[in-house]
Design a protein around this motif. Structure first.
Motif, mmCIF file in Angstrom:
data_model
loop_
_atom_site.group_PDB
_atom_site.id
_atom_site.type_symbol
_atom_site.label_atom_id
_atom_site.label_comp_id
_atom_site.label_asym_id
_atom_site.label_seq_id
_atom_site.Cartn_x
_atom_site.Cartn_y
_atom_site.Cartn_z
ATOM 1 N N UNK A 168 0.852 -1.205 0.000
ATOM 2 C CA UNK A 168 0.000 0.000 0.000
ATOM 3 C C UNK A 168 0.879 1.244 0.000
ATOM 4 N N UNK A 169 0.476 2.252 -0.747
ATOM 5 C CA UNK A 169 1.206 3.523 -0.730
ATOM 6 C C UNK A 169 0.648 4.319 0.450
ATOM 7 N N UNK A 170 1.492 4.626 1.428
ATOM 8 C CA UNK A 170 1.007 5.262 2.660
ATOM 9 C C UNK A 170 0.426 6.654 2.400
ATOM 10 N N UNK A 171 0.941 7.353 1.406
ATOM 11 C CA UNK A 171 0.375 8.650 0.974
ATOM 12 C C UNK A 171 0.895 8.940 -0.419
ATOM 13 N N UNK A 172 0.269 9.911 -1.100
ATOM 14 C CA UNK A 172 0.768 10.389 -2.395
ATOM 15 C C UNK A 172 1.008 9.228 -3.374
ATOM 16 N N UNK A 173 -0.050 8.484 -3.633
ATOM 17 C CA UNK A 173 0.055 7.289 -4.486
ATOM 18 C C UNK A 173 0.762 7.588 -5.811
ATOM 19 N N UNK A 174 1.747 6.756 -6.109
ATOM 20 C CA UNK A 174 2.482 6.857 -7.369
ATOM 21 C C UNK A 174 2.026 5.695 -8.256
ATOM 22 N N UNK A 175 1.369 5.925 -9.370
ATOM 23 C CA UNK A 175 1.369 7.139 -10.180
ATOM 24 C C UNK A 175 0.095 7.996 -10.127
ATOM 25 N N UNK B 9 7.181 6.844 0.371
ATOM 26 C CA UNK B 9 8.281 7.480 -0.370
ATOM 27 C C UNK B 9 8.116 8.997 -0.422
ATOM 28 N N UNK B 10 6.935 9.497 -0.037
ATOM 29 C CA UNK B 10 6.642 10.924 -0.249
ATOM 30 C C UNK B 10 6.135 11.601 1.017
ATOM 31 N N UNK B 11 6.635 11.175 2.176
ATOM 32 C CA UNK B 11 6.168 11.758 3.439
ATOM 33 C C UNK B 11 6.380 13.274 3.421
ATOM 34 N N UNK B 12 5.329 14.011 3.692
ATOM 35 C CA UNK B 12 5.408 15.468 3.737
ATOM 36 C C UNK B 12 4.842 16.130 2.490
ATOM 37 N N UNK B 13 4.719 15.378 1.422
ATOM 38 C CA UNK B 13 4.212 15.958 0.162
ATOM 39 C C UNK B 13 2.681 15.911 0.068
ATOM 40 N N UNK B 14 2.046 15.162 0.972
ATOM 41 C CA UNK B 14 0.586 15.062 0.926
ATOM 42 C C UNK B 14 -0.033 16.206 1.714
ATOM 43 N N UNK B 15 -0.147 15.998 3.021
ATOM 44 C CA UNK B 15 -0.751 17.034 3.871
ATOM 45 C C UNK B 15 0.191 17.519 4.966
ATOM 46 N N UNK B 16 1.356 16.895 5.120
ATOM 47 C CA UNK B 16 2.316 17.312 6.139
ATOM 48 C C UNK B 16 3.086 16.104 6.640
ATOM 49 N N UNK B 17 4.254 16.356 7.259
ATOM 50 C CA UNK B 17 5.083 15.233 7.729
ATOM 51 C C UNK B 17 4.317 14.349 8.706
ATOM 52 N N UNK B 18 3.577 14.966 9.642
ATOM 53 C CA UNK B 18 2.824 14.179 10.625
ATOM 54 C C UNK B 18 1.535 13.637 10.015
ATOM 55 N N UNK B 19 0.825 14.491 9.281
ATOM 56 C CA UNK B 19 -0.458 14.093 8.697
ATOM 57 C C UNK B 19 -0.292 12.900 7.763
#
Ligand code: PMP
Length: 395
Positions: free
Chosen positions: A175-182, A211-221
């Motif tokens: 599973x992509x934890x955030x910011x699904x690629x592609x 792979x993209x922690x922080x690019x979605x809604x924030x480092x913690x979010x």
């Protein structure tokens, strides 16, 4: 001796990147590779990371081999960042974390570990996913299959649950934890909770790729999926990367963590991960890991880094809005709202392979043929041109 060796077909994304470098046209725009570029079209050297690097270099410490599992200060910093220093799982020592060679290295170590100790398990990948996922798992001898993820421009959550509900116990679910690629399409919070419940009930083994922690809604979010699985109480794997959020691509900063039921199992898992590492690359490099650890372990640098990640995220969001605005004006009657709701570096544009080819050949704008665009390659100078080119091929 080597005459029978077939030529390497190349990696589609890296090959496209090479074609872009060779393209003589002025004003060419590269939106193919997953790299964050700043407003000037450059890969930034973050101030927090540069300050950390100075501290590391000034120490002029000796460079012995690191332990197979990596540097202790890096590993504990990663656990504190991802799970929280005070979380009972961290305190109880039931998480095995190794410093990888990028998160690709973590994925590979995990793939070897799974192949050895879950020999009959298949890995379920989202359809679509990052191409290399399949290559890494299959390269370790693991069978892969897919679960539905994306349909008609949105998340196919029902399709996903339906397939996973029938997956054999002990299957691995990537599973992509955030910011699904592609696709840029993520699960919402309620969906993560529902999924975590199903994974537990069906005794599936989740494997989060962050792979993209922080690019979605924030480092913690962006840790919501991690926290949800942690709270659900079952075991899971997590590969995380500092390539994008520290802009440290070539330093190969990344880790693999395995959350286990108790400390004794975590100890055995760590031992087997070390075995996989020993017979692969023996131990990770020192420099990048020490730079990452210094940012994470120095409160002022951590605060500065958090601001810098926020600035990168905000700039991408501004580019999403700009693209949405120009396209909505130029192609009336078509809904481009997905550019606003998708998260992270990537967007599925909905362009066909032929339209992507036309963008490249007629407008020198490079996307992956699936229609994936790296929004982080847009800036105030090229966004109008790109939107205009997209409008032209869409008409
Ligand atoms: N997972 C995903 C989903 C990615 O997009 C990437 C990089 N493109 C990686 C893992 C690997 O990142 P790295 O090896 O640079 O840490």
């Amino acid at each position: 001796m080597f005459a029978h060796i077939p030529p390497y077909a190349g990696d589609p994304i890296l090959s496209l990147n090479e074609a872009f470098q060779k393209d003589p046209r002025e004003g060419k725009v590269n939106l193919s590779i997953g790299i964050y570029f700043d407003e000037d079209g450059k890969i930034p050297a973050l101030a927090s990371v540069r300050a950390a690097e100075k501290l590391v270099v000034e120490k002029a410490a000796a460079r012995p081999y690191l332990p197979m599992e990596g540097a202790a200060n890096f590993r504990s910093a990663v656990q504190n960042l991802l799970f929280g220093a005070d979380h009972p799982a961290v305190r109880a020592g039931r998480i095995a974390t190794i410093q990888g060679v990028g998160s690709s290295g973590g994925l590979k170590v995990a793939a070897d570990f799974l192949h050895a100790h879950f020999p009959t398990s298949k890995v379920f990948l989202s359809n679509p996913t990052w191409d290399n996922h399949r290559a890494v798992f299959e390269g370790s001898g693991i069978e892969t299959t897919t679960y539905p993820y994306y349909k008609d421009g949105a998340l196919d959550f029902d399709g996903m649950l339906e397939v996973l509900d029938k997956a054999p116990a002990r299957s691995v679910v990537l599973l992509h934890a955030c910011c699904h690629n592609p696709t840029g399409v993520d699960l919402n919070r309620g969906q993560w909770q529902r999924l975590a419940q199903l994974l537990n009930e069906r005794e599936l083994l989740p494997f989060l790729d962050l792979a993209y922690q922080g690019y979605g809604d924030g480092l913690d979010e962006d840790l919501f999926a991690v926290k949800t699985l942690l709270d659900a109480g079952g075991p899971f794997l997590l590969a995380n990367s500092f390539s994008k959020n520290m802009s440290l691509y070539g330093e190969r900063g990344g880790a693999l963590s395995v959350v286990c039921p108790d400390a004794a199992q975590a100890d055995k898992v760590l031992g087997q991960l070390k075995f996989m590492i020993r017979r692969n690359y023996s131990n990770p490099p020192t420099h990048g890991g020490q730079v990452v650890a210094t940012v994470l372990n120095t409160p002022e640098l951590y605060a500065q880094w958090k601001d810098e990640v926020a600035a990168m995220r905000t700039r991408i969001l501004a580019m999403r809005s700009a693209l949405h605005e120009v396209l909505s004006t130029k192609v009336p009657g078509r809904n481009f709202d997905y550019f606003l709701s998708q998260r992270g570096m990537f967007s599925y544009t909905g362009l066909s392979p032929e339209q992507v080819d036309a963008l490249k050949n007629e407008h020198a704008v490079y996307l992956v043929r699936s229609g994936r665009m790296c929004v982080a390659g847009l800036n105030r100078r090229n966004v109008e041109v790109v939107a205009g080119a997209m409008a032209a091929v869409l008409r």
